[in-house]
Write a protein that holds these residues in place. Structure first.
Motif, mmCIF file in Angstrom:
data_model
loop_
_atom_site.group_PDB
_atom_site.id
_atom_site.type_symbol
_atom_site.label_atom_id
_atom_site.label_comp_id
_atom_site.label_asym_id
_atom_site.label_seq_id
_atom_site.Cartn_x
_atom_site.Cartn_y
_atom_site.Cartn_z
ATOM 1 N N GLN B 192 0.819 -1.208 0.000
ATOM 2 C CA GLN B 192 0.000 0.000 0.000
ATOM 3 C C GLN B 192 0.856 1.263 0.000
ATOM 4 O OE1 GLN B 192 -3.485 0.049 2.441
ATOM 5 N NE2 GLN B 192 -4.318 -1.437 0.985
ATOM 6 N N SER B 193 1.971 1.215 0.740
ATOM 7 C CA SER B 193 2.816 2.418 0.819
ATOM 8 C C SER B 193 3.485 2.691 -0.528
ATOM 9 C CB SER B 193 3.869 2.279 1.921
ATOM 10 O OG SER B 193 4.880 1.391 1.504
ATOM 11 N N MET B 194 3.593 1.646 -1.380
ATOM 12 C CA MET B 194 4.159 1.844 -2.717
ATOM 13 C C MET B 194 3.105 2.383 -3.680
ATOM 14 S SD MET B 194 6.275 -1.737 -2.912
ATOM 15 C CE MET B 194 6.846 -1.635 -4.602
ATOM 16 N N GLY B 195 1.889 2.570 -3.150
ATOM 17 C CA GLY B 195 0.829 3.127 -3.981
ATOM 18 C C GLY B 195 0.158 2.080 -4.865
ATOM 19 N N LEU B 196 0.408 0.791 -4.569
ATOM 20 C CA LEU B 196 -0.241 -0.262 -5.351
ATOM 21 C C LEU B 196 -1.585 -0.607 -4.725
ATOM 22 C CD1 LEU B 196 2.820 -2.665 -5.798
ATOM 23 C CD2 LEU B 196 1.850 -1.143 -7.534
ATOM 24 N N ASP B 197 -2.519 -1.029 -5.556
ATOM 25 C CA ASP B 197 -3.798 -1.490 -5.054
ATOM 26 C C ASP B 197 -3.827 -3.013 -5.219
ATOM 27 O OD1 ASP B 197 -6.367 -2.228 -4.544
ATOM 28 O OD2 ASP B 197 -7.304 -0.819 -5.945
ATOM 29 N N PRO B 198 -3.711 -3.759 -4.095
ATOM 30 C CA PRO B 198 -3.627 -5.225 -4.203
ATOM 31 C C PRO B 198 -4.782 -5.814 -5.018
ATOM 32 C CG PRO B 198 -3.304 -4.525 -1.942
ATOM 33 C CD PRO B 198 -3.712 -3.307 -2.708
ATOM 34 N N LYS B 199 -5.940 -5.161 -4.972
ATOM 35 C CA LYS B 199 -7.102 -5.693 -5.682
ATOM 36 C C LYS B 199 -6.933 -5.573 -7.195
ATOM 37 C CE LYS B 199 -9.008 -3.700 -2.090
ATOM 38 N NZ LYS B 199 -9.829 -2.750 -1.353
ATOM 39 N N LYS B 200 -6.232 -4.527 -7.646
ATOM 40 C CA LYS B 200 -6.077 -4.312 -9.093
ATOM 41 C C LYS B 200 -4.706 -4.757 -9.588
ATOM 42 C CE LYS B 200 -9.045 -0.246 -9.418
ATOM 43 N NZ LYS B 200 -8.701 0.938 -8.636
#
Lengths: 135, 439
Positions: B192-200
């Protein structure tokens, strides 16, 4: 104006840990306040580079929050502070805390105010002829 | 997907397998493991006394200390040359426990882990990333062989190097994550801190968690970090019992299904050793029914659980063990009160203002035990207000008190301040021990 608040623990050296990091980052502290409490303290500061200061402190795992505060010019004469507070009271604005800048050469101090309604306070202070410093 | 027909047998069929294998296993141990034979002789029990499953209760317990007393090979029933593999426990609580496997043991272990993987939602064709530390620890290679056996693709990324783990997770299209629940939460935070959305941005579907207990609070946090669709289950095992593969959760999340044709579970009163009735909470005791290299009869796991025997909605009929509510050796006695760290964790995890990380520090001032709990603020939003911070400390303190009956000093820490663990999380520091005090 931006203020940074830092959560500090109640033990010897905890304030120095914060100021050492700011020194290393060449951040200049312009105003500072800290009060005692049983378990921890909040160190509040106005610095010349608040975003950078917050970043440096967070990297060392300090809890840091940037908030908007008002900074007002004082007349160097009796009743100046009373005038500021009276204006606020009349407008029904809460003052949560107040502290002052650490240096002003030969000028009267700047006072930092954290209040319940920044915008309204800005208007009423200006209306009463009190100078607000934005940067 | 149900991997083996042994998971859906009737109670009668399961028990028939169990008693036949138990008799064989007791005879095997008595014949070949001198320390266990000595225990049976001292208790006046012979292999022929075991006629029904109830007779299991006649048999003496095996304990961790047996491994230390007979280090490294004294408990083995076969010569070292007959072993295909050696593993060892982490040794966090003393000398490592050395365990070994014959080729047949390896097959059974792999079979059991295959079932656990399928129970947790893994399917053939999955892309599994194993973030357990490889090496002597049983967790990594146990899951590795089980997942390969069901037809998954395995990436043995091992532990550490979180950024690279995330890179592989994205680039390989990882669908199954194997990790300790603490490390999975840490991975989720970094993602999340890397700005990734695990769902997408990730294809992650299933988490098979083990190596330490996962509390319900940790599971809820998994959903926050990886999305509601994430199937987060935990499984159970320990090196003395092969490693992973003793039991595992299915998506119904109503306890861990025990591989009963390989293991018999009992619950005992840890103080008296007496077997407790179905549904009562106590120490889990496991008898291995097929382990040849290192037979383990009535092994005291020190884990606290209870057993349920009703068939599960998932279609499996195997007994289920409730998710662990602590370990007998995790239990702290503070001012005479029994405290499990998991109790503190449940309190903390119900509060959105703080993260799931915490540390408990127990000390003694004069004659009085003290407990301090360090908790981490979820974000910086409260930092400018003494009132809010004090209110939060007071609320945590009073909730802890209502659960434990003890006062604790609550210390609020900055987000990210408390240590993250890649393996088993160490949450408790008992300074009374270093003072040489009895506790």
């Amino acid at each position: 104006m931006k203020q940074i608040s830092v959560l500090v623990e109640n033990h010897v050296g905890s304030l120095a840990a914060v100021t050492a990091l700011l020194k290393e980052a060449h951040v200049n502290i312009k105003a500072i306040a800290s009060f005692d409490s049983p378990s921890y303290g909040i160190l509040r500061m106005v610095v010349d580079a608040p975003e950078q200061a917050a970043l440096v402190l967070q990297e060392s795992h300090f809890a840091v929050k940037i908030t908007d505060v008002l900074t007002v010019e004082m007349e160097d004469q009796p009743g100046a502070l009373d005038h500021v507070f009276a204006v606020m009271a009349e407008a029904g604005i809460d003052i949560y805390y107040v502290y002052s800048f650490v240096y002003r050469l030969d000028k009267a101090p700047l006072m930092v105010l954290n209040v319940s309604d920044n915008e309204k306070a800005r208007q009423v202070l200006k209306g009463a002829g009190i100078q607000i410093v934005e940067e | 997907m149900i991997w083996a027909k042994e998971e859906t047998l009737s109670r009668k069929e399961i028990e028939e397998i169990q008693i036949a294998r138990l008799k064989e296993q007791v005879a095997w141990s008595y014949e070949r493991v001198a320390p266990y034979r000595a225990k049976m002789d001292a208790a006046g029990v012979k292999p022929e006394h075991i006629r029904t499953l109830k007779d299991l209760q006649l048999l003496p317990f095996s304990v961790k200390q047996d491994f230390r007393d007979n280090y490294p090979f004294g408990l083995f029933a076969v010569e070292r040359e007959k072993l295909q593999r050696i593993h060892a426990s982490s040794g966090t609580t003393g000398k490592p426990t050395v365990v070994g496997y014959t080729p047949e043991d390896m097959k059974n272990w792999t079979e059991n882990v295959s079932r656990i993987a399928c129970q947790g939602g893994a399917v053939p064709g999955d892309m599994a990333q194993i973030c357990f530390g490889y090496g002597m620890f049983t967790g990594a290679l146990g899951l590795h062989f089980g997942l390969e056996n069901i037809g998954a693709t395995v990436a043995p990324t091992s532990s550490g190097n979180t950024k690279k783990q995330i890179m592989f997770m994205q680039d390989l299209g990882t669908t199954v994550l194997v990790a300790t629940p603490s490390y999975a939460l840490y991975l989720g935070e970094v993602i999340q801190s890397m700005g990734l959305d695990p769902k997408k941005d990730l294809k992650l579907r299933v988490g098979l968690f083990g190596g330490e207990g996962m509390t319900e609070a940790m599971r809820q946090q998994m959903y926050v970090l990886f999305g509601e669709q994430f199937c987060a289950t935990q499984n159970y095992g320990m090196s003395e019992l092969n490693g992973p593969g003793v039991a595992g959760e299915c998506p119904e999340l109503c306890g861990m299904h025990i591989n009963e044709d390989h293991f018999i579970a009992e619950i005992i009163n840890p103080d008296t050793g007496e077997v407790l009735p179905e549904g009562e909470k106590g120490e889990l005791v496991i008898t291995c029914l097929t382990k040849k290299a290192l037979p383990m009869i009535r092994y005291r796991t020190r884990d606290i659980s209870r057993l349920f025997y009703e068939p599960c909605k998932c279609g499996r009929t195997t007994a289920r063990m409730e998710n662990l509510s602590g370990r007998t050796d995790d239990m702290l006695i503070i001012r005479g009160v029994n405290v499990f760290p998991s109790q503190v964790e449940e309190v903390l995890s119900a509060m959105p203002q703080i993260s799931p990380y915490y540390e408990i520090i127990v000390d003694r001032k004069g004659q009085l035990d003290t407990m301090e709990i360090k908790v981490e603020l979820a974000d910086n939003s409260l930092v400018d207000s003494y009132g809010e911070l004090e209110k939060l400390s007071a609320t945590i303190g009073s909730r802890v008190k209502s659960v434990l009956g003890l006062d604790a000093a609550i210390r609020l820490e900055a987000p990210g301040k408390l240590q993250r663990f890649e393996g088993k999380a160490k949450r408790v520091t008992d300074n009374r021990k270093s003072l040489g005090l009895n506790c």
